[in-house]
Design a protein around this motif. Structure first.
Motif, PDB file in Angstrom:
ATOM      1  N   ALA A   1       0.861  -1.185   0.000  1.00  0.00           N
ATOM      2  CA  ALA A   1       0.000   0.000   0.000  1.00  0.00           C
ATOM      3  C   ALA A   1       0.891   1.226   0.000  1.00  0.00           C
ATOM      4  N   CYS A   2       0.331   2.357  -0.420  1.00  0.00           N
ATOM      5  CA  CYS A   2       1.065   3.622  -0.400  1.00  0.00           C
ATOM      6  C   CYS A   2       0.095   4.740  -0.027  1.00  0.00           C
ATOM      7  N   VAL A   3       0.497   5.570   0.920  1.00  0.00           N
ATOM      8  CA  VAL A   3      -0.333   6.671   1.394  1.00  0.00           C
ATOM      9  C   VAL A   3       0.189   7.971   0.792  1.00  0.00           C
ATOM     10  N   ASP A   4      -0.700   8.728   0.183  1.00  0.00           N
ATOM     11  CA  ASP A   4      -0.358  10.007  -0.447  1.00  0.00           C
ATOM     12  C   ASP A   4      -0.460  11.111   0.618  1.00  0.00           C
ATOM     13  N   TYR A   5       0.696  11.586   1.084  1.00  0.00           N
ATOM     14  CA  TYR A   5       0.668  12.594   2.156  1.00  0.00           C
ATOM     15  C   TYR A   5       0.103  13.923   1.678  1.00  0.00           C
ATOM     16  N   LYS A   6       0.108  14.160   0.370  1.00  0.00           N
ATOM     17  CA  LYS A   6      -0.399  15.433  -0.143  1.00  0.00           C
ATOM     18  C   LYS A   6      -1.914  15.572   0.002  1.00  0.00           C
ATOM     19  N   LEU A   7      -2.585  14.471   0.299  1.00  0.00           N
ATOM     20  CA  LEU A   7      -4.039  14.522   0.518  1.00  0.00           C
ATOM     21  C   LEU A   7      -4.384  14.940   1.941  1.00  0.00           C
TER      22      LEU A   7
END
Length: 338
Positions: free
Chosen positions: A197-203
Motif C-alpha cells: 500500500a502507499c499513502v499520499d501525504y499530499k491529501l
C-alpha cells in the motif's frame, strides 16, 4: 588534459537554498602523477544530504567549503591511468563531485571502485546498487531488524532509498507500506515497486488526518519505520507505532532549510518503548559488500526496478537539486553528462 566544467558552492543559503548559491566555473584538469587516474564522469548523483552540508553549522559531516566543487557521488569511465590498479575503459564509481572530470589517487581507500555493467546499468550504482540502496539495507536489516509478517513503513517511498527499501522488505516477507507525494508516485510504489500500500501525504493537511490514513494501510500497526522526512509525517507514524517498534532515522528533509520540527507527542516514544536510532551509512562500510550483493541481484533479476529522473548537462545540476528538495523528482535524481 581536458578543460573541466565544475559547479562550486559560491555562498551559503540564508534559509531556502537557491541557484544563486552555486557557480559554474571552468578549470584546467591537472596532469596525472604516478598512482593517479583521470575519470570522465557519465552521471552525477544528487542527494538530500548535500543540502545540510551547504550550511556552516555543526553536523555529522564537515560543511561544504566555499569555492570548491560540490561533493557528490559519480560514475564514469577511466580515460587515463598511471596506476596498475585501473586501465582506460574501466567503469568506476566514486565521489568525484559536481564536475565533468576528476583526478583520483588509486591508492586512497574507498576513493574509487570498479563496477560491472553487464547486468546492472552504470547509473544504478549511484542509486539502488550504491549508497542509497545500502542506506535502505542498513536501516532495515541492522536497525529495524524485522521478523517475517511484520509491517514496515518508509517515507519518500519512491525515491532512491525508499524504492530499494520496498524491494528489500518484500524479499523478507514483510508488509511494506510507502508514504509518497501524489497519485502517480503511489501508483508506481504499488504497481512496480511491490509495496502492499502507499499513502499520499499530499491529501492530508495535518498529522491527525495522515495518521488515520496510515492506520487504514497498517491495520496491525507499524513495527518498523524508515525516516527520510520528519515533521508531520513523523508525527503521523508515531501515532501508529506498535510497542517495541524500531525507527531508523536517515534524513529529515522537511527541516533542511533550518526550520524547527518539534514533535507533537514525544511521549509516544516512551509509551511504546520505541527504539529511535539515527545513522550515517558511510560509518558502516563493513556491511557494504553484503548489501551490494543483494541489491545487485534484486536489480539484475527484475525484483527491484528503480526509476530515475535525469537532468542533462552540468549546468542543470543546481536546478535539479533544488527540485529534489521539493520532491519534484521521480525516483533517483541524476545529472547525465555524456
Amino acid at each position: 588534459m581536458p578543460l573541466n566544467q565544475q559547479i562550486v558552492l559560491d555562498n551559503r543559503p540564508q534559509g531556502e537554498a537557491t541557484t544563486g548559491n552555486f557557480k559554474l566555473v571552468s578549470r584546467d584538469t591537472p596532469p596525472l602523477e604516478d598512482g593517479q587516474v583521470l575519470v570522465r564522469h557519465h552521471y552525477l548523483s544528487l542527494d538530500p544530504y548535500m543540502r545540510g552540508r551547504m550550511n556552516d553549522g555543526k553536523s555529522y559531516a564537515q560543511p561544504q567549503p566555499l569555492g570548491e566543487v560540490m561533493i557528490g557521488g559519480t560514475v564514469g569511465e577511466v580515460v587515463e591511468s598511471r596506476s596498475p590498479k585501473y586501465a582506460a575503459g574501466d567503469k568506476v564509481v566514486g565521489m568525484g563531485g559536481w564536475q565533468e572530470y576528476s583526478v583520483v589517487s588509486a591508492d586512497q581507500p574507498g576513493a574509487l571502485r570498479k563496477v560491472d555493467t553487464t547486468h546492472v546499468p552504470l547509473s544504478h550504482y549511484l542509486g539502488a546498487v550504491g549508497m542509497p540502496g545500502v542506506t535502505a539495507w542498513y536501516g532495515l536489516v541492522k536497525i529495524i531488524e524485522p521478523q517475517a509478517g511484520q509491517t514496515v513503513v518508509v517515507s519518500a517511498a519512491t525515491g532512491a532509498v525508499g524504492s530499494a527499501y520496498g524491494a528489500l522488505a518484500k524479499a523478507r516477507g514483510l508488509r511494506a507500506v510507502g508514504i509518497a507525494g501524489g497519485p502517480d508516485k503511489c501508483k508506481y510504489a504499488v504497481d512496480e515497486l511491490g509495496f502492499d500500500a502507499c499513502v499520499d501525504y499530499k491529501l492530508h493537511q495535518d498529522a491527525g488526518s495522515l495518521a488515520k490514513a496510515l492506520r487504514e494501510a497498517c491495520p496491525k500497526g507499524i513495527d518498523g519505520y524508515f525516516e527520510n522526512v520528519g515533521g508531520m509525517v513523523l508525527d503521523a507514524v508515531l501515532a501508529n507505532m506498535n510497542a517495541h517498534g524500531r525507527i531508523a532515522v536517515c534524513g529529515m528533509i522537511a527541516g533542511y532549510d533550518g526550520r524547527p520540527m518539534p514533535l507533537a507527542y514525544p511521549a509516544l516514544i516512551l509509551v511504546n518503548r520505541l527504539k529511535v536510532q539515527g545513522f550515517i551509512v558511510g560509518e558502516h562500510m563493513e556491511v557494504w559488500p553484503e548489501a551490494l550483493k543483494e541489491l545487485g541481484t534484486l536489480v539484475a533479476t527484475g525484483k527491484l526496478r528503480p526509476r530515475e529522473s535525469i537532468a542533462q548537462g552540468i549546468a542543470s545540476a543546481p536546478e535539479a537539486f533544488l527540485g529534489l528538495l521539493k520532491g519534484k523528482n521521480f525516483g533517483k535524481q541524476l545529472v547525465k553528462l555524456i
